[in-house]
Write a protein that holds these residues in place. Structure first.
Motif, short mmCIF file in Angstrom:
data_model
loop_
_atom_site.label_atom_id
_atom_site.label_comp_id
_atom_site.label_asym_id
_atom_site.label_seq_id
_atom_site.Cartn_x
_atom_site.Cartn_y
_atom_site.Cartn_z
N TYR A 94 13.22 38.51 5.55
CA TYR A 94 14.29 37.70 5.17
C TYR A 94 14.86 37.19 6.64
CZ TYR A 94 14.50 37.84 0.28
OH TYR A 94 14.16 37.94 -1.00
N PHE A 95 15.19 36.00 6.89
CA PHE A 95 15.34 35.15 8.17
C PHE A 95 16.95 34.66 8.05
CE2 PHE A 95 10.82 35.70 8.14
CZ PHE A 95 10.68 36.20 9.55
N CYS A 96 17.64 35.12 9.08
CA CYS A 96 19.07 34.43 9.18
C CYS A 96 18.77 33.00 10.21
CB CYS A 96 19.72 35.32 9.92
SG CYS A 96 21.59 34.46 10.10
N ALA A 97 19.46 31.92 9.86
CA ALA A 97 19.16 30.88 10.52
C ALA A 97 20.45 29.98 10.71
CB ALA A 97 18.31 30.06 9.65
N LYS A 98 20.47 29.40 11.76
CA LYS A 98 21.63 28.19 12.14
C LYS A 98 20.94 26.83 11.77
CE LYS A 98 24.02 25.69 15.65
NZ LYS A 98 23.34 24.36 15.32
N PHE A 99 21.95 25.94 10.93
CA PHE A 99 21.12 24.69 10.72
C PHE A 99 21.63 23.80 11.86
CE2 PHE A 99 21.09 26.94 6.40
CZ PHE A 99 20.02 26.30 5.71
N SER A 100 20.67 22.91 12.09
CA SER A 100 20.91 21.69 12.82
C SER A 100 21.93 20.83 12.46
CB SER A 100 19.42 20.89 13.30
OG SER A 100 18.64 22.02 13.50
#
Length: 123
Positions: A94-100
């Motif tokens: 599982y990966f955490c992400a910041k959306f553009s």
């Protein structure tokens, strides 16, 4: 540099629960849309959940809707993924992400990723 650090992964039996955390170092965290993706061996990375800057709007993949809950704490600069009623098919990194794009909840564009945390669900 932007840092997103996941934690909370591990081994759990089917039907159990797990809570993932993602700590962010961005000064702009409180106005960033954040979320989670996952990837299993031999499969493409897939969207799991997204939460807007205030936490008032969320979006989920159909496969996890009703079982997973995304939340955030803008004081602690942390985003969470509460996973309940886990199934073997939830096994993935599982990966955490910041959306553009912070203005479109349906967007899946990402510009920053965490390093990932492994979740394994046994039958």
């Amino acid at each position: 540099q932007v840092q997103l650090v996941e934690s909370g992964g591990g081994l759990v039996q089917a039907g159990g629960s797990l809570r993932l955390s993602c700590a962010a170092s961005r000064a702009t965290f409180s106005i960033d849309d954040m979320g989670w993706f996952r990837q299993s061996p031999g499969k493409e990375r897939e969207f799991v959940a997204r939460i807007n800057r205030s936490g008032g709007s969320t979006s989920y993949a159909d496969s996890v809707k009703g079982r997973f809950t995304i939340s955030r704490d803008n004081v602690k600069k942390t985003v969470y993924l509460q996973m309940n009623s886990l199934k073997s098919e939830d096994t993935a990194e599982y990966f955490c992400a910041k959306f553009s794009d912070a203005s479109n909840m349906r967007s899946r564009r990402v510009d920053y990723w965490g390093q990932g945390t492994q979740v394994t669900v046994s039958s």
